[in-house]
Design an enzyme around this catalytic site. Structure first.
Site, mmCIF file in Angstrom:
data_model
loop_
_atom_site.group_PDB
_atom_site.id
_atom_site.type_symbol
_atom_site.label_atom_id
_atom_site.label_comp_id
_atom_site.label_asym_id
_atom_site.label_seq_id
_atom_site.Cartn_x
_atom_site.Cartn_y
_atom_site.Cartn_z
ATOM 1 N N CYS A 95 -3.606 -13.362 2.311
ATOM 2 C CA CYS A 95 -4.515 -13.762 3.364
ATOM 3 C C CYS A 95 -3.709 -14.477 4.456
ATOM 4 O O CYS A 95 -2.730 -15.165 4.151
ATOM 5 C CB CYS A 95 -5.625 -14.684 2.926
ATOM 6 S SG CYS A 95 -6.631 -14.035 1.601
ATOM 7 N N ARG B 105 -0.197 -9.818 5.138
ATOM 8 C CA ARG B 105 -0.642 -10.776 4.120
ATOM 9 C C ARG B 105 -1.955 -10.366 3.460
ATOM 10 O O ARG B 105 -2.407 -10.996 2.520
ATOM 11 C CB ARG B 105 -0.827 -12.150 4.759
ATOM 12 C CG ARG B 105 0.467 -12.877 4.912
ATOM 13 C CD ARG B 105 0.223 -14.289 5.325
ATOM 14 N NE ARG B 105 1.193 -15.173 4.734
ATOM 15 C CZ ARG B 105 0.945 -15.964 3.706
ATOM 16 N NH1 ARG B 105 -0.227 -15.984 3.132
ATOM 17 N NH2 ARG B 105 1.895 -16.733 3.239
ATOM 18 N N TRP C 56 -7.194 -10.849 1.852
ATOM 19 C CA TRP C 56 -6.892 -10.067 0.655
ATOM 20 C C TRP C 56 -7.868 -10.600 -0.385
ATOM 21 O O TRP C 56 -7.791 -11.773 -0.783
ATOM 22 C CB TRP C 56 -5.449 -10.300 0.224
ATOM 23 C CG TRP C 56 -5.026 -9.462 -0.940
ATOM 24 C CD1 TRP C 56 -4.510 -8.200 -0.891
ATOM 25 C CD2 TRP C 56 -5.071 -9.820 -2.318
ATOM 26 N NE1 TRP C 56 -4.239 -7.752 -2.158
ATOM 27 C CE2 TRP C 56 -4.578 -8.725 -3.055
ATOM 28 C CE3 TRP C 56 -5.490 -10.944 -3.032
ATOM 29 C CZ2 TRP C 56 -4.484 -8.717 -4.441
ATOM 30 C CZ3 TRP C 56 -5.395 -10.944 -4.414
ATOM 31 C CH2 TRP C 56 -4.894 -9.842 -5.096
ATOM 32 N N ASN D 171 -6.956 -19.969 2.619
ATOM 33 C CA ASN D 171 -6.070 -19.218 1.718
ATOM 34 C C ASN D 171 -5.977 -19.993 0.426
ATOM 35 O O ASN D 171 -5.890 -21.224 0.456
ATOM 36 C CB ASN D 171 -4.651 -19.113 2.289
ATOM 37 C CG ASN D 171 -4.573 -18.103 3.403
ATOM 38 O OD1 ASN D 171 -5.552 -17.432 3.715
ATOM 39 N ND2 ASN D 171 -3.404 -18.004 4.005
ATOM 40 N N GLY D 172 -5.932 -19.279 -0.694
ATOM 41 C CA GLY D 172 -5.827 -19.952 -1.983
ATOM 42 C C GLY D 172 -7.059 -19.684 -2.821
ATOM 43 O O GLY D 172 -7.843 -18.778 -2.516
ATOM 44 N N GLU E 44 13.255 -0.991 -10.378
ATOM 45 C CA GLU E 44 12.952 -1.221 -8.958
ATOM 46 C C GLU E 44 12.593 0.100 -8.260
ATOM 47 O O GLU E 44 11.659 0.150 -7.454
ATOM 48 C CB GLU E 44 14.151 -1.912 -8.279
ATOM 49 C CG GLU E 44 14.060 -2.099 -6.775
ATOM 50 C CD GLU E 44 12.850 -2.908 -6.302
ATOM 51 O OE1 GLU E 44 12.149 -3.527 -7.113
ATOM 52 O OE2 GLU E 44 12.591 -2.873 -5.089
ATOM 53 N N LYS F 241 9.025 0.783 -6.474
ATOM 54 C CA LYS F 241 8.910 1.146 -5.054
ATOM 55 C C LYS F 241 8.045 2.387 -4.902
ATOM 56 O O LYS F 241 7.169 2.453 -4.042
ATOM 57 C CB LYS F 241 10.320 1.374 -4.485
ATOM 58 C CG LYS F 241 10.540 0.950 -3.091
ATOM 59 C CD LYS F 241 10.832 -0.506 -2.850
ATOM 60 C CE LYS F 241 9.927 -1.508 -3.501
ATOM 61 N NZ LYS F 241 10.367 -2.873 -3.377
ATOM 62 N N GLU G 160 4.266 1.504 -5.713
ATOM 63 C CA GLU G 160 3.484 0.652 -4.809
ATOM 64 C C GLU G 160 3.224 1.301 -3.454
ATOM 65 O O GLU G 160 2.219 0.997 -2.829
ATOM 66 C CB GLU G 160 4.092 -0.741 -4.662
ATOM 67 C CG GLU G 160 5.377 -0.813 -3.904
ATOM 68 C CD GLU G 160 5.880 -2.247 -3.757
ATOM 69 O OE1 GLU G 160 5.086 -3.187 -3.694
ATOM 70 O OE2 GLU G 160 7.110 -2.416 -3.691
ATOM 71 N N HIS H 294 13.221 6.865 -27.628
ATOM 72 C CA HIS H 294 12.366 6.113 -28.552
ATOM 73 C C HIS H 294 10.896 6.166 -28.128
ATOM 74 O O HIS H 294 10.114 5.316 -28.510
ATOM 75 C CB HIS H 294 12.844 4.666 -28.644
ATOM 76 C CG HIS H 294 14.235 4.545 -29.191
ATOM 77 N ND1 HIS H 294 14.526 4.718 -30.524
ATOM 78 C CD2 HIS H 294 15.427 4.339 -28.570
ATOM 79 C CE1 HIS H 294 15.833 4.595 -30.710
ATOM 80 N NE2 HIS H 294 16.400 4.366 -29.526
ATOM 81 N N LYS I 154 1.646 -9.062 1.026
ATOM 82 C CA LYS I 154 3.070 -9.382 1.044
ATOM 83 C C LYS I 154 3.423 -10.585 0.166
ATOM 84 O O LYS I 154 4.274 -10.499 -0.685
ATOM 85 C CB LYS I 154 3.521 -9.611 2.488
ATOM 86 C CG LYS I 154 5.014 -9.878 2.643
ATOM 87 C CD LYS I 154 5.842 -8.668 2.274
ATOM 88 C CE LYS I 154 7.325 -8.921 2.429
ATOM 89 N NZ LYS I 154 8.092 -7.913 1.687
HETATM 90 O O1 M6R Z 1 8.103 -13.125 -2.012
HETATM 91 P P1 M6R Z 1 8.557 -12.840 -3.398
HETATM 92 O O2 M6R Z 1 9.921 -12.278 -3.466
HETATM 93 O O3 M6R Z 1 8.405 -14.019 -4.316
HETATM 94 O O4 M6R Z 1 7.568 -11.719 -3.929
HETATM 95 C C1 M6R Z 1 7.604 -11.260 -5.245
HETATM 96 C C2 M6R Z 1 6.796 -10.018 -5.402
HETATM 97 O O5 M6R Z 1 5.456 -10.246 -5.098
HETATM 98 C C3 M6R Z 1 7.314 -8.883 -4.506
HETATM 99 O O6 M6R Z 1 8.662 -8.620 -4.744
HETATM 100 C C4 M6R Z 1 6.499 -7.599 -4.742
HETATM 101 O O7 M6R Z 1 6.734 -7.110 -6.036
HETATM 102 C C5 M6R Z 1 6.826 -6.564 -3.671
HETATM 103 N N1 M6R Z 1 5.633 -5.907 -3.243
HETATM 104 C C6 M6R Z 1 7.763 -5.526 -4.155
HETATM 105 O O8 M6R Z 1 8.054 -4.571 -3.200
#
Ligand code: M6R
Length: 600
Positions: A2, A28, A75, A101-102, A473, A477, A480, A496, A595
């Site tokens: 947010c 955000r 969000w 926010n929160g 990773e 990627k 997401e 396994h 984000k």
């Molecule tokens: O801001 P941060 O690095 O703490 O964020 C951690 C994760 O939320 C962030 O890496 C998330 O997994 C991304 N969307 C990955 O691309």
């Protein structure tokens, strides 16, 4: 999670500040957006489901005129993402507006109390209780009413509140970031810096349990007990260009291209020949154990960090999901170095893990990108990434800089401990920007490979040793941004279980560097090939054995093992990017994501 923006003093607060700021904050959260402005006809509120452009294009929005306003891009946490649940939320009389926010954890109990007192609720959100609490306590002083309200609240908040008849914005924080922007006869509030950058570079970071009143040409800050506090004014170093797309179709693509420069910045002033200089506040000889805490992509960087730090320094390292670490009564003490890795520096779980580590007496170190962020201010010392703002929801350049920084840290600790380090590592770090440029230059090839694979619905990513986290990773990627199911596995673990899924419809992406694991990984490829599985190989070896097994090969430069995850990850970013964009997905704002994850 947010975004909040607000301002006092601008003649055209709606378009110049609120809409503009919301667009900057959309990364955000983008379920809905709304704004509230104090006009000569009283408080006006507009909210729209969907992106900020929906709000901007609305006729009502464009008719609003005033110079005190707050706005929010959401969000969704409590309540579905519709117009009613959008912020700002108002009280019964429609005179008070709140953006938040929160999460208010005790919102249900507060809501019941307020309902019993006759307050009428419109939304399903936790935030609306704040508007009614302020209404309940308001006599003639908004700041006092907000202070009294917050005393009842459990949970996290970054809020901005306005009320008819009050020429100010009242803001407060506990756990969710809030910055104040200082302009000429104008003040701003925002959840993060990009929202105010077009107006001012002078910002004040509000601390937990602080409340501020913003007037046109002044401000006051107090703690929630009413004691005045003085916070320093900081200068934001980021430029406007850095938060623009600069001709790229997406921020993600731009940020992928920025990786050579970002790494050069992360190294600048910290490496000279084979020597590394970091300013950290722990003595390596006192550290008996390292625990890395992080989430998502940053956690993957941490996993790579474990290989690097253990191998080079000999200090045992464990890597934990911050969300698990914070709740499991971890055993850490003053001889433990807890390293928090976070791009945003605001991830709620990582922050809580740092606080828990500090409570238990551990030394804490942050590897953070965002200067002034909450985690960067909580840790004992830190190494900033200097990657520049990362706006795309999918983390790319931050990951590369995180791993780069972990290599620097390992060299730093080795120097402290008088341990020898292969000079190749430092030399390769310096060459890294150039080598990444070479991989990026090959992107058309990756794009054409991606075309062959964009119709598949499941992928397996496989790697060994230090490149196993790269498999994780790569899979994250793809998931997401393309919504395609993908799993990362250690290549040796494949037989396994996951091997049962292999058939012509499940491609495997292999990370196959020129290291001790090469032959073993080839064996795993053979096992896949024997079951008609398609193979994409990322490798630094031009080898006939491999080209016979793999359907597609992406060549990358050969570098020492410690650096290889950074290089090997770049083609995986491009693969995910091209597959996702071919499906027409806005990779900067993939569904359901935000984000920085500032809630649990
Ligand atoms: O801001 P941060 O690095 O703490 O964020 C951690 C994760 O939320 C962030 O890496 C998330 O997994 C991304 N969307 C990955 O691309």
């Amino acid at each position: 999670m947010c975004g909040i923006i607000g301002s006092i003093g601008h003649k055209k607060v709606v378009n110049d500040v609120l809409i503009h700021g919301l667009k900057r904050l959309e990364y955000r959260g983008y379920d809905s957006a709304g704004l509230a402005v104090l006009t000569t006809d009283g408080l006006k509120v507009v909210k729209r489901k969907g992106k900020v452009t929906e709000l901007e294009g609305d006729q009502t929005t464009q008719k609003i005129d005033g110079n005190i306003g707050i706005a929010h891009t959401r969000w969704a946490t409590h309540g579905e993402p519709n117009e009613i649940n959008s912020h700002p939320h108002t009280d019964c009389a429609g005179k008070i507006a709140v953006v938040h926010n929160g999460i208010i954890e005790n919102f249900y109990a507060l809501k019941m109390m307020l309902v019993n007192e006759g307050h009428k609720f419109k939304s399903e959100t936790d935030t609306e209780v704040l508007a009614h609490l302020v209404e309940k306590f308001y006599k003639d002083d908004l700041e006092e009413a907000v202070t009294r309200s917050l005393k009842l609240v459990e949970g996290a908040f970054g809020i901005a509140v306005i009320r008819e008849g009050e020429d100010r914005i009242v803001v407060a924080r506990r756990g969710s970031p809030i910055i104040l922007g200082v302009g000429h006869k104008k003040m701003y509030v925002a959840s993060d810096a990009p929202a105010v950058l077009a107006h001012t570079k002078k910002v004040i970071y509000l601390n937990d349990n602080e409340i501020a009143s913003l007037y046109e040409d002044s401000y006051t800050i107090k703690d929630l007990k009413g004691k005045k506090v003085v916070n320093d004014i900081h200068e934001i170093k980021w430029s406007l260009e850095e938060i623009e797309k600069g001709g790229f179709e997406h921020f993600m693509l731009k940020e992928m291209h920025e990786q050579p420069d970002a790494i050069a910045n992360a190294l600048r002033g910290r490496i000279s020949g084979e020597k590394v200089k970091l300013t950290v506040r722990f003595k390596s000889k006192n550290i008996k154990r390292i625990v890395i805490v992080a989430c998502g992509t940053s956690w993957h960087a941490g996993l790579i960090g474990r290989y690097i730090l253990e191998k080079m320094t000999g200090i045992p390292v464990s890597v934990e999901y911050a969300s698990e670490f914070r709740y499991r009564d971890p055993i850490v003490d003053s001889r433990t170095l807890v390293i928090a890795i976070s791009q945003s520096g605001e991830t709620a779980d990582t922050l809580a893990a740092v606080l828990e580590a500090k409570r238990k007496g551990a030394k804490t170190l942050g590897i953070i990108n965002t200067v002034g962020s909450t985690i960067s201010r909580e840790v004992d010392s830190g190494v900033f990434l200097h990657a520049g703002p990362e706006i795309g929801v999918a983390s790319t350049k931050a990951f590369s800089c995180q791993v780069t920084t972990l290599v620097l840290l390992a060299i730093h600790i080795c120097q402290d401990l008088d341990k020898s380090v292969s000079p190749d590592i430092a030399q390769s770090l310096v060459k890294l920007p150039g080598l990444i440029r070479e991989v990026i230059a090959d992107r058309k090839k990756i794009q054409s490979i991606s075309k062959k694979y964009q119709k598949y619905t499941d992928f397996l990513y496989l790697g060994r040793g230090i490149n196993f986290p790269v498999a994780l990773e790569g899979a994250l990627k793809l998931k997401e941004i393309s919504y395609i199911h993908a799993e990362g596995y250690p290549a040796g673990e494949m037989k396994h279980g996951p091997i049962a899924m292999i058939d012509p419809n499940l491609p495997s992406v292999f990370i196959t560097p020129d290291d001790d694991s090469y032959e073993k990984t080839l064996s795993n490829m053979q096992e896949i090939k024997a079951r008609q599985g398609k193979i994409i190989a990322i490798t630094s070896i031009e080898d006939e054995k491999l080209t016979k097994l793999a359907d597609d090969v992406i060549l990358v430069p050969n570098v020492p093992a410690e650096i290889s995850p950074i290089i090997n990850n770049i083609p995986l970013q491009f693969l995910a990017y091209y597959i996702a964009t071919a499906k027409g997905i806005n990779v900067d704002q993939p569904r359901n994501l935000a984000k920085s994850v500032t809630v649990e």
